[in-house]
Motif scaffolding. Structure first.
Motif, PDB file in Angstrom:
ATOM      1  N   MET A   1       0.854  -1.176   0.000  1.00  0.00           N
ATOM      2  CA  MET A   1       0.000   0.000   0.000  1.00  0.00           C
ATOM      3  C   MET A   1       0.899   1.237   0.000  1.00  0.00           C
ATOM      4  O   MET A   1       1.749   1.387   0.866  1.00  0.00           O
ATOM      5  CB  MET A   1      -0.880  -0.045   1.269  1.00  0.00           C
ATOM      6  CG  MET A   1      -1.871   1.073   1.348  1.00  0.00           C
ATOM      7  SD  MET A   1      -2.975   0.949   2.787  1.00  0.00           S
ATOM      8  CE  MET A   1      -4.071  -0.353   2.280  1.00  0.00           C
ATOM      9  N   ASN A   2       0.710   2.121  -0.955  1.00  0.00           N
ATOM     10  CA  ASN A   2       1.535   3.319  -0.984  1.00  0.00           C
ATOM     11  C   ASN A   2       0.920   4.424  -0.126  1.00  0.00           C
ATOM     12  O   ASN A   2      -0.172   4.284   0.395  1.00  0.00           O
ATOM     13  CB  ASN A   2       1.789   3.793  -2.429  1.00  0.00           C
ATOM     14  CG  ASN A   2       0.540   4.342  -3.101  1.00  0.00           C
ATOM     15  OD1 ASN A   2      -0.268   5.003  -2.465  1.00  0.00           O
ATOM     16  ND2 ASN A   2       0.401   4.062  -4.389  1.00  0.00           N
ATOM     17  N   GLU A   3       1.634   5.535   0.003  1.00  0.00           N
ATOM     18  CA  GLU A   3       1.251   6.665   0.865  1.00  0.00           C
ATOM     19  C   GLU A   3      -0.169   7.151   0.583  1.00  0.00           C
ATOM     20  O   GLU A   3      -0.912   7.487   1.479  1.00  0.00           O
ATOM     21  CB  GLU A   3       2.230   7.803   0.613  1.00  0.00           C
ATOM     22  CG  GLU A   3       2.851   8.556   1.761  1.00  0.00           C
ATOM     23  CD  GLU A   3       2.904   7.972   3.137  1.00  0.00           C
ATOM     24  OE1 GLU A   3       2.261   8.558   4.012  1.00  0.00           O
ATOM     25  OE2 GLU A   3       3.588   6.972   3.373  1.00  0.00           O
ATOM     26  N   ASN A   4      -0.560   7.200  -0.693  1.00  0.00           N
ATOM     27  CA  ASN A   4      -1.876   7.715  -1.074  1.00  0.00           C
ATOM     28  C   ASN A   4      -3.016   6.755  -0.769  1.00  0.00           C
ATOM     29  O   ASN A   4      -4.171   7.132  -0.846  1.00  0.00           O
ATOM     30  CB  ASN A   4      -1.893   8.081  -2.560  1.00  0.00           C
ATOM     31  CG  ASN A   4      -0.942   9.216  -2.869  1.00  0.00           C
ATOM     32  OD1 ASN A   4      -0.714  10.073  -2.038  1.00  0.00           O
ATOM     33  ND2 ASN A   4      -0.381   9.198  -4.070  1.00  0.00           N
ATOM     34  N   GLN A   5      -2.700   5.502  -0.466  1.00  0.00           N
ATOM     35  CA  GLN A   5      -3.731   4.506  -0.212  1.00  0.00           C
ATOM     36  C   GLN A   5      -3.943   4.235   1.277  1.00  0.00           C
ATOM     37  O   GLN A   5      -4.744   3.392   1.619  1.00  0.00           O
ATOM     38  CB  GLN A   5      -3.374   3.197  -0.915  1.00  0.00           C
ATOM     39  CG  GLN A   5      -3.378   3.311  -2.423  1.00  0.00           C
ATOM     40  CD  GLN A   5      -2.906   2.024  -3.068  1.00  0.00           C
ATOM     41  OE1 GLN A   5      -1.915   1.433  -2.659  1.00  0.00           O
ATOM     42  NE2 GLN A   5      -3.628   1.585  -4.092  1.00  0.00           N
ATOM     43  N   LYS A   6      -3.235   4.918   2.134  1.00  0.00           N
ATOM     44  CA  LYS A   6      -3.388   4.671   3.570  1.00  0.00           C
ATOM     45  C   LYS A   6      -4.768   5.120   4.025  1.00  0.00           C
ATOM     46  O   LYS A   6      -5.271   6.149   3.584  1.00  0.00           O
ATOM     47  CB  LYS A   6      -2.298   5.395   4.351  1.00  0.00           C
ATOM     48  CG  LYS A   6      -0.945   4.766   4.110  1.00  0.00           C
ATOM     49  CD  LYS A   6       0.048   5.202   5.115  1.00  0.00           C
ATOM     50  CE  LYS A   6       1.345   4.453   4.866  1.00  0.00           C
ATOM     51  NZ  LYS A   6       2.369   4.834   5.783  1.00  0.00           N
ATOM     52  N   PRO A   7      -5.388   4.337   4.910  1.00  0.00           N
ATOM     53  CA  PRO A   7      -6.729   4.676   5.380  1.00  0.00           C
ATOM     54  C   PRO A   7      -6.757   6.024   6.098  1.00  0.00           C
ATOM     55  O   PRO A   7      -5.845   6.362   6.853  1.00  0.00           O
ATOM     56  CB  PRO A   7      -7.067   3.560   6.363  1.00  0.00           C
ATOM     57  CG  PRO A   7      -6.116   2.457   6.067  1.00  0.00           C
ATOM     58  CD  PRO A   7      -4.889   3.097   5.489  1.00  0.00           C
ATOM     59  N   MET A   8      -7.819   6.788   5.823  1.00  0.00           N
ATOM     60  CA  MET A   8      -7.982   8.099   6.445  1.00  0.00           C
ATOM     61  C   MET A   8      -9.459   8.363   6.660  1.00  0.00           C
ATOM     62  O   MET A   8     -10.277   8.060   5.802  1.00  0.00           O
ATOM     63  CB  MET A   8      -7.387   9.199   5.569  1.00  0.00           C
ATOM     64  CG  MET A   8      -7.582  10.597   6.158  1.00  0.00           C
ATOM     65  SD  MET A   8      -7.091  11.957   5.082  1.00  0.00           S
ATOM     66  CE  MET A   8      -5.383  11.602   4.792  1.00  0.00           C
ATOM     67  N   VAL A   9      -9.764   8.942   7.807  1.00  0.00           N
ATOM     68  CA  VAL A   9     -11.093   9.477   8.066  1.00  0.00           C
ATOM     69  C   VAL A   9     -11.048  10.944   7.667  1.00  0.00           C
ATOM     70  O   VAL A   9     -10.104  11.651   8.021  1.00  0.00           O
ATOM     71  CB  VAL A   9     -11.461   9.344   9.559  1.00  0.00           C
ATOM     72  CG1 VAL A   9     -12.688  10.162   9.906  1.00  0.00           C
ATOM     73  CG2 VAL A   9     -11.637   7.881   9.937  1.00  0.00           C
ATOM     74  N   GLU A  10     -12.051  11.399   6.927  1.00  0.00           N
ATOM     75  CA  GLU A  10     -12.126  12.810   6.571  1.00  0.00           C
ATOM     76  C   GLU A  10     -13.569  13.269   6.715  1.00  0.00           C
ATOM     77  O   GLU A  10     -14.467  12.726   6.077  1.00  0.00           O
ATOM     78  CB  GLU A  10     -11.633  13.033   5.144  1.00  0.00           C
ATOM     79  CG  GLU A  10     -11.574  14.502   4.768  1.00  0.00           C
ATOM     80  CD  GLU A  10     -10.913  14.756   3.429  1.00  0.00           C
ATOM     81  OE1 GLU A  10     -11.452  15.579   2.675  1.00  0.00           O
ATOM     82  OE2 GLU A  10      -9.863  14.141   3.148  1.00  0.00           O
TER      83      GLU A  10
END
Length: 154
Positions: A1-10
């Motif tokens: 998983m690259n940096e842009n695919q890391k899970p995030m709540v927004e």
């Protein structure tokens, strides 16, 4: 998983108040306690650790303030295990502010990750809803206190 695919709540919300007033609502616990936690050891200041408490649930957390850019961003780290929580502020007009809360750096995987993302999305949405009601209308909705009445301690 690259940096842009890391899970995030927004989570995000437009608030019909000037950016400086909305920004201060997150910095100053005299305001924040009207829509989020019930007690704080102080104002958010860069490189400081602050204790936030939700007395009705007998819960607290230490919040480390990584960075503050006046009227733009507050970057924090908190929780167990710790995750990053950034609060971003954008003036849409002189009297409206767009607030985005981003939570990332999760350590969980699988179903545990899905659960924490679900919980944090709901939690930060509730915070933004309470912020909007308080700043725009002066109403303390007690959303956080009423979210889990079955586990209230007080």
């Amino acid at each position: 998983m690259n940096e842009n695919q890391k899970p995030m709540v927004e989570c995000q919300m437009m608030v019909r108040k000037p950016i400086a007033e909305v920004f201060q609502a997150f910095i100053d616990p005299k305001i924040t306690t009207k829509f989020w936690f019930t007690k704080s050891s102080g104002k958010l200041e860069e490189s400081k650790t602050i204790l936030w408490e939700w007395e009705m649930y007998n819960v607290s957390t230490k919040v480390f303030v990584k960075d503050i850019v006046e009227n733009k961003r507050i970057s924090t780290e908190w929780g167990d295990p710790a995750t990053s929580v950034d609060y971003e502020f954008t003036a849409l007009t002189d009297d409206t502010t767009y607030v985005v809360i981003k939570n990332y750096g999760f350590h969980q995987t699988g179903n545990d990750l899905i659960q924490v993302i679900n919980d944090n999305t709901g939690g930060f949405t509730t915070v933004l809803d309470g912020l909007k009601a308080y700043l725009e209308f002066g109403i303390e909705l007690n959303l956080v206190g009423d979210k889990f009445p079955q586990i209230k301690q007080k």
